[in-house]
Design a protein around this motif. Structure first.
Motif, short mmCIF file in Angstrom:
data_model
loop_
_atom_site.label_atom_id
_atom_site.label_comp_id
_atom_site.label_asym_id
_atom_site.label_seq_id
_atom_site.Cartn_x
_atom_site.Cartn_y
_atom_site.Cartn_z
N ASP A 1 -28.61 -14.33 0.02
CA ASP A 1 -27.87 -15.29 0.85
C ASP A 1 -26.70 -14.55 1.48
N SER A 2 -26.92 -14.03 2.69
CA SER A 2 -25.91 -13.23 3.38
C SER A 2 -25.69 -13.75 4.79
N ARG A 3 -24.49 -13.53 5.27
CA ARG A 3 -24.15 -13.89 6.64
C ARG A 3 -23.31 -12.79 7.26
N SER B 1 -27.80 -15.19 9.74
CA SER B 1 -27.94 -15.59 8.35
C SER B 1 -29.22 -14.97 7.79
N THR C 1 -31.46 -15.28 4.28
CA THR C 1 -31.65 -15.95 2.99
C THR C 1 -33.07 -15.71 2.51
N SER D 1 -27.66 -6.29 2.12
CA SER D 1 -27.87 -7.53 1.36
C SER D 1 -28.83 -7.31 0.19
#
Length: 187
Positions: free
Chosen positions: A56-58, A63, A65, A152
């Motif tokens: 779960d990275s932004r 985004s 996920t 990520s």
């Protein structure tokens, strides 16, 4: 394979594929926060679900996920690598290359990671008209996308690896201590 990829991209829809009286794919509609994880378990199997880590990275307007397999969970082919970009299942060389780069120090030669990842970004940051079947995409900032994916995955796997190694280390120390105590009692 096509039905599985589309089913993975749309967990809210029920998918059933029957051929010659045999059910090849049967995915019930999934709703709720963990709908994608439940659908992934159906498509990639419960062993993947039990041997994966949540992503779960932004970064900026992008985004990332989904789920990525642990470094110890690898496959002989790249068939268990799934990317969904803005709701569309894609097979993109940049994304597959970045995923493999994230695992390069973890996997034995000739083995492939498993992952089901969703990338959401504004439409103007991705070109979906690269391939007639729209299965390949081109990102406006390919290096940003590659960097986000690699960092990520490495971050998520690193966090889990420390927990696993702590548990394994404690278990080994306990085993060693018990073994040593047995030998001392026999002396």
């Amino acid at each position: 394979d096509i039905v599985k990829r589309i089913a993975l991209a749309h967990p809210e829809i029920r998918f059933t594929l029957v051929s010659d009286g045999s059910t090849l794919v049967d995915c019930p509609a999934e709703l709720g926060d963990d709908a994608f994880a439940r659908r992934t378990s159906v498509i990639l199997g419960k062993d993947f679900a039990e041997n994966s880590v949540a992503i779960d990275s932004r970064r900026d307007e992008i985004s990332l996920t989904g789920l990525a397999g642990l470094g110890t969970y690898h496959r002989p082919t790249a068939n268990n690598i799934h990317f969904i970009v803005n709701g569309r299942p894609v097979r993109d060389r940049l994304l597959v290359g970045a995923l493999k780069a994230a695992y390069q120090d973890l996997l034995p030669a000739g083995r492939h990671p498993a992952a089901a990842l969703i990338i959401t970004l504004p439409p103007h940051l991705v070109d979906v008209n690269v391939h007639p079947a729209k299965t390949e995409v081109r990102f406006r900032d390919a290096q940003l996308m590659r960097g986000l994916l690699i960092s990520s995955i490495k971050h998520a796997l690193g966090a889990v690896s420390h927990k696993v190694s702590d548990v394994t280390g404690s278990s080994m120390i306990g085993s060693f201590t018990a073994h040593s105590n047995m030998h001392q009692n026999h002396d």
